[in-house]
Design a protein around this motif. Sequence first.
Motif, PDB file in Angstrom:
ATOM      1  N   ALA A  14     -48.939 -43.383  18.637  1.00 10.91           N
ATOM      2  CA  ALA A  14     -49.813 -43.639  19.781  1.00 10.91           C
ATOM      3  C   ALA A  14     -51.274 -43.684  19.361  1.00 10.91           C
ATOM      4  O   ALA A  14     -52.055 -44.513  19.837  1.00 10.91           O
ATOM      5  CB  ALA A  14     -49.601 -42.568  20.847  1.00 10.91           C
ATOM      6  N   SER A  15     -51.658 -42.801  18.441  1.00  5.15           N
ATOM      7  CA  SER A  15     -53.036 -42.770  17.965  1.00  5.15           C
ATOM      8  C   SER A  15     -53.394 -44.062  17.248  1.00  5.15           C
ATOM      9  O   SER A  15     -54.496 -44.602  17.414  1.00  5.15           O
ATOM     10  CB  SER A  15     -53.235 -41.572  17.038  1.00  5.15           C
ATOM     11  OG  SER A  15     -54.551 -41.520  16.547  1.00  5.15           O
ATOM     12  N   GLU A  16     -52.483 -44.582  16.457  1.00  5.82           N
ATOM     13  CA  GLU A  16     -52.727 -45.837  15.750  1.00  5.82           C
ATOM     14  C   GLU A  16     -52.880 -46.991  16.739  1.00  5.82           C
ATOM     15  O   GLU A  16     -53.731 -47.870  16.563  1.00  5.82           O
ATOM     16  CB  GLU A  16     -51.582 -46.124  14.780  1.00  5.82           C
ATOM     17  CG  GLU A  16     -51.706 -47.424  14.011  1.00  5.82           C
ATOM     18  CD  GLU A  16     -52.919 -47.468  13.102  1.00  5.82           C
ATOM     19  OE1 GLU A  16     -53.402 -48.583  12.817  1.00  5.82           O
ATOM     20  OE2 GLU A  16     -53.386 -46.394  12.680  1.00  5.82           O
ATOM     21  N   LEU A  17     -52.082 -46.988  17.787  1.00  7.36           N
ATOM     22  CA  LEU A  17     -52.137 -48.053  18.789  1.00  7.36           C
ATOM     23  C   LEU A  17     -53.515 -48.137  19.444  1.00  7.36           C
ATOM     24  O   LEU A  17     -54.053 -49.228  19.653  1.00  7.36           O
ATOM     25  CB  LEU A  17     -51.067 -47.828  19.861  1.00  7.36           C
ATOM     26  CG  LEU A  17     -51.085 -48.793  21.044  1.00  7.36           C
ATOM     27  CD1 LEU A  17     -50.725 -50.206  20.601  1.00  7.36           C
ATOM     28  CD2 LEU A  17     -50.128 -48.317  22.132  1.00  7.36           C
ATOM     29  N   VAL A  18     -54.089 -46.988  19.771  1.00  8.95           N
ATOM     30  CA  VAL A  18     -55.377 -46.975  20.488  1.00  8.95           C
ATOM     31  C   VAL A  18     -56.496 -46.440  19.596  1.00  8.95           C
ATOM     32  O   VAL A  18     -57.465 -45.863  20.087  1.00  8.95           O
ATOM     33  CB  VAL A  18     -55.282 -46.162  21.798  1.00  8.95           C
ATOM     34  CG1 VAL A  18     -54.345 -46.837  22.777  1.00  8.95           C
ATOM     35  CG2 VAL A  18     -54.845 -44.720  21.536  1.00  8.95           C
ATOM     36  N   SER A  19     -56.378 -46.665  18.292  1.00 10.60           N
ATOM     37  CA  SER A  19     -57.357 -46.103  17.362  1.00 10.60           C
ATOM     38  C   SER A  19     -58.772 -46.597  17.657  1.00 10.60           C
ATOM     39  O   SER A  19     -59.737 -45.832  17.563  1.00 10.60           O
ATOM     40  CB  SER A  19     -56.972 -46.425  15.921  1.00 10.60           C
ATOM     41  OG  SER A  19     -56.924 -47.830  15.706  1.00 10.60           O
ATOM     42  N   ASP A  20     -58.920 -47.874  18.013  1.00 10.30           N
ATOM     43  CA  ASP A  20     -60.251 -48.398  18.315  1.00 10.30           C
ATOM     44  C   ASP A  20     -60.835 -47.710  19.543  1.00 10.30           C
ATOM     45  O   ASP A  20     -62.018 -47.343  19.570  1.00 10.30           O
ATOM     46  CB  ASP A  20     -60.187 -49.909  18.545  1.00 10.30           C
ATOM     47  CG  ASP A  20     -59.847 -50.668  17.273  1.00 10.30           C
ATOM     48  OD1 ASP A  20     -59.955 -50.080  16.181  1.00 10.30           O
ATOM     49  OD2 ASP A  20     -59.473 -51.846  17.377  1.00 10.30           O
ATOM     50  N   TRP A  21     -60.020 -47.546  20.574  1.00  7.69           N
ATOM     51  CA  TRP A  21     -60.487 -46.888  21.800  1.00  7.69           C
ATOM     52  C   TRP A  21     -60.848 -45.436  21.511  1.00  7.69           C
ATOM     53  O   TRP A  21     -61.864 -44.938  21.993  1.00  7.69           O
ATOM     54  CB  TRP A  21     -59.403 -46.968  22.868  1.00  7.69           C
ATOM     55  CG  TRP A  21     -59.772 -46.305  24.159  1.00  7.69           C
ATOM     56  CD1 TRP A  21     -60.557 -46.801  25.159  1.00  7.69           C
ATOM     57  CD2 TRP A  21     -59.366 -44.995  24.596  1.00  7.69           C
ATOM     58  NE1 TRP A  21     -60.669 -45.901  26.187  1.00  7.69           N
ATOM     59  CE2 TRP A  21     -59.951 -44.787  25.868  1.00  7.69           C
ATOM     60  CE3 TRP A  21     -58.564 -44.004  24.046  1.00  7.69           C
ATOM     61  CZ2 TRP A  21     -59.753 -43.607  26.584  1.00  7.69           C
ATOM     62  CZ3 TRP A  21     -58.373 -42.830  24.755  1.00  7.69           C
ATOM     63  CH2 TRP A  21     -58.968 -42.635  26.015  1.00  7.69           C
ATOM     64  N   LEU A  22     -60.053 -44.755  20.709  1.00  8.16           N
ATOM     65  CA  LEU A  22     -60.356 -43.367  20.363  1.00  8.16           C
ATOM     66  C   LEU A  22     -61.667 -43.269  19.590  1.00  8.16           C
ATOM     67  O   LEU A  22     -62.438 -42.322  19.778  1.00  8.16           O
ATOM     68  CB  LEU A  22     -59.211 -42.766  19.535  1.00  8.16           C
ATOM     69  CG  LEU A  22     -57.903 -42.491  20.283  1.00  8.16           C
ATOM     70  CD1 LEU A  22     -56.814 -42.093  19.302  1.00  8.16           C
ATOM     71  CD2 LEU A  22     -58.101 -41.398  21.334  1.00  8.16           C
ATOM     72  N   THR A  23     -61.921 -44.244  18.718  1.00 17.58           N
ATOM     73  CA  THR A  23     -63.179 -44.253  17.983  1.00 17.58           C
ATOM     74  C   THR A  23     -64.355 -44.369  18.934  1.00 17.58           C
ATOM     75  O   THR A  23     -65.367 -43.672  18.779  1.00 17.58           O
ATOM     76  CB  THR A  23     -63.193 -45.424  16.985  1.00 17.58           C
ATOM     77  OG1 THR A  23     -62.181 -45.221  16.004  1.00 17.58           O
ATOM     78  CG2 THR A  23     -64.549 -45.523  16.281  1.00 17.58           C
ATOM     79  N   VAL A  24     -64.236 -45.225  19.941  1.00 20.31           N
ATOM     80  CA  VAL A  24     -65.296 -45.371  20.941  1.00 20.31           C
ATOM     81  C   VAL A  24     -65.524 -44.054  21.673  1.00 20.31           C
ATOM     82  O   VAL A  24     -66.665 -43.657  21.942  1.00 20.31           O
ATOM     83  CB  VAL A  24     -64.963 -46.495  21.938  1.00 20.31           C
ATOM     84  CG1 VAL A  24     -65.974 -46.533  23.078  1.00 20.31           C
ATOM     85  CG2 VAL A  24     -64.938 -47.845  21.229  1.00 20.31           C
ATOM     86  N   GLN A  25     -64.438 -43.332  21.985  1.00 18.44           N
ATOM     87  CA  GLN A  25     -64.584 -42.047  22.677  1.00 18.44           C
ATOM     88  C   GLN A  25     -65.310 -41.036  21.797  1.00 18.44           C
ATOM     89  O   GLN A  25     -66.134 -40.255  22.274  1.00 18.44           O
ATOM     90  CB  GLN A  25     -63.206 -41.484  23.079  1.00 18.44           C
ATOM     91  CG  GLN A  25     -62.327 -42.428  23.876  1.00 18.44           C
ATOM     92  CD  GLN A  25     -63.057 -43.098  25.012  1.00 18.44           C
ATOM     93  OE1 GLN A  25     -63.596 -42.449  25.900  1.00 18.44           O
ATOM     94  NE2 GLN A  25     -63.081 -44.427  25.004  1.00 18.44           N
ATOM     95  N   ARG A  26     -65.021 -41.051  20.495  1.00 20.98           N
ATOM     96  CA  ARG A  26     -65.659 -40.095  19.587  1.00 20.98           C
ATOM     97  C   ARG A  26     -67.133 -40.430  19.356  1.00 20.98           C
ATOM     98  O   ARG A  26     -67.987 -39.551  19.320  1.00 20.98           O
ATOM     99  CB  ARG A  26     -64.927 -40.064  18.240  1.00 20.98           C
ATOM    100  CG  ARG A  26     -63.560 -39.408  18.272  1.00 20.98           C
ATOM    101  CD  ARG A  26     -63.100 -39.082  16.864  1.00 20.98           C
ATOM    102  NE  ARG A  26     -62.967 -40.269  16.049  1.00 20.98           N
ATOM    103  CZ  ARG A  26     -61.845 -40.985  15.940  1.00 20.98           C
ATOM    104  NH1 ARG A  26     -60.774 -40.632  16.629  1.00 20.98           N
ATOM    105  NH2 ARG A  26     -61.798 -42.045  15.162  1.00 20.98           N
ATOM    106  N   LEU A  27     -67.429 -41.719  19.163  1.00 24.98           N
ATOM    107  CA  LEU A  27     -68.776 -42.127  18.790  1.00 24.98           C
ATOM    108  C   LEU A  27     -69.680 -42.354  19.995  1.00 24.98           C
ATOM    109  O   LEU A  27     -70.904 -42.318  19.866  1.00 24.98           O
ATOM    110  CB  LEU A  27     -68.729 -43.418  17.964  1.00 24.98           C
ATOM    111  CG  LEU A  27     -67.981 -43.374  16.629  1.00 24.98           C
ATOM    112  CD1 LEU A  27     -67.999 -44.754  15.988  1.00 24.98           C
ATOM    113  CD2 LEU A  27     -68.586 -42.344  15.691  1.00 24.98           C
TER     114      LEU A  27
END
Length: 342
Positions: free
Chosen positions: A134-147
């Motif tokens: 699941a993390s790989e699927l939304v990795s770009d979105w998770l990066t946006v949340q972190r940054l």
Amino acid sequence: MAVSDAERRAMTRALALAAQGPRGVNPQVGAIVLSPAGEVLAEGWHHGAGTAHAEVDALAKLSPGAARGGTAVVTLEPCNHTGRTGPCAQALIDAGISRVIYALDDPGDASSGGADRLRAAGVEVEAGEQAAVASELVSDWLTVQRLGRPHVTVKWAQSLDGRAAASDGSSQWITGPAARADVHRRRAASDAIVVGTGTVLADDPALTARDGDALLPHQPIPVVIGSRPTPPDAAVRRHPRSPVLYDTHDLAAVLSDLGERGVQRVFVEGGPTLASAFIAADLADAVLVYVAPVLLGGDRLALTDIGVDGIQEARRLHVDEWIPLGDDLLAVARLSASSEGS
């Protein structure tokens, strides 16, 4: 209570459903509703900003009361806030769901807390099933949340002696066809491609992603930054997607606006001035450096001032890959201070 085989299969299916949704401001999420016996009652996924979330999309396909006592299998923790749609955690409670299995915790300050809300209502909750997938699927979105902004990759091509162009300004082509084809593939994997007005005026780039002369299926949004006007007949104005023009040098503001537009991956392909500005402002997360086995000399450096006065201030890179591309060599690297994990 351990996750059953039926629930595990349902998560695999939910992840496949999630991938059908568009990338954007909201994450890609899939959901399955199972009966108490483990049979699939309904499937759903998020179809884009402003539409029903995955859990509600699945529940809407059932008659009232049909989900009571059942299990919801979701790729992301059910949300706990009201935006353009209501909180999914409450929707599951209202539907009578007795068990929820999800893969990833929601990292949002406003939207997280759904698991706690479900538990407080007496719903059994299991977290972490197939979390890595699941993390790989939304990795770009998770990066946006972190940054708090899109992920930024800065790309440039250079000679072996670090020049981006010859003394007369000519730069086509420093690298060979294999390297140029690789650039187009990476453009197509981005949401936006960014240049400065200087590049537009000097080179008149189309900013498309191509395979030879054919356009690739996905085209990044063309973005031009700078105070000089983009000519009405510029090639970028004929791009399949409408260009976004920013009359500013405030890169953080540009990234913030792009993030609000749903952009998750930014590909900076301007000249040395823009590339250096992103690095100097600590807004570059990764760099792609295409190195050609040629010597140019002169003062047309690939980078200009990036805020390094002494060797102790050098911007250290972590090189993930060295990739041969014909006679050229590509360095795929991350800035050591980047917030994105390895």
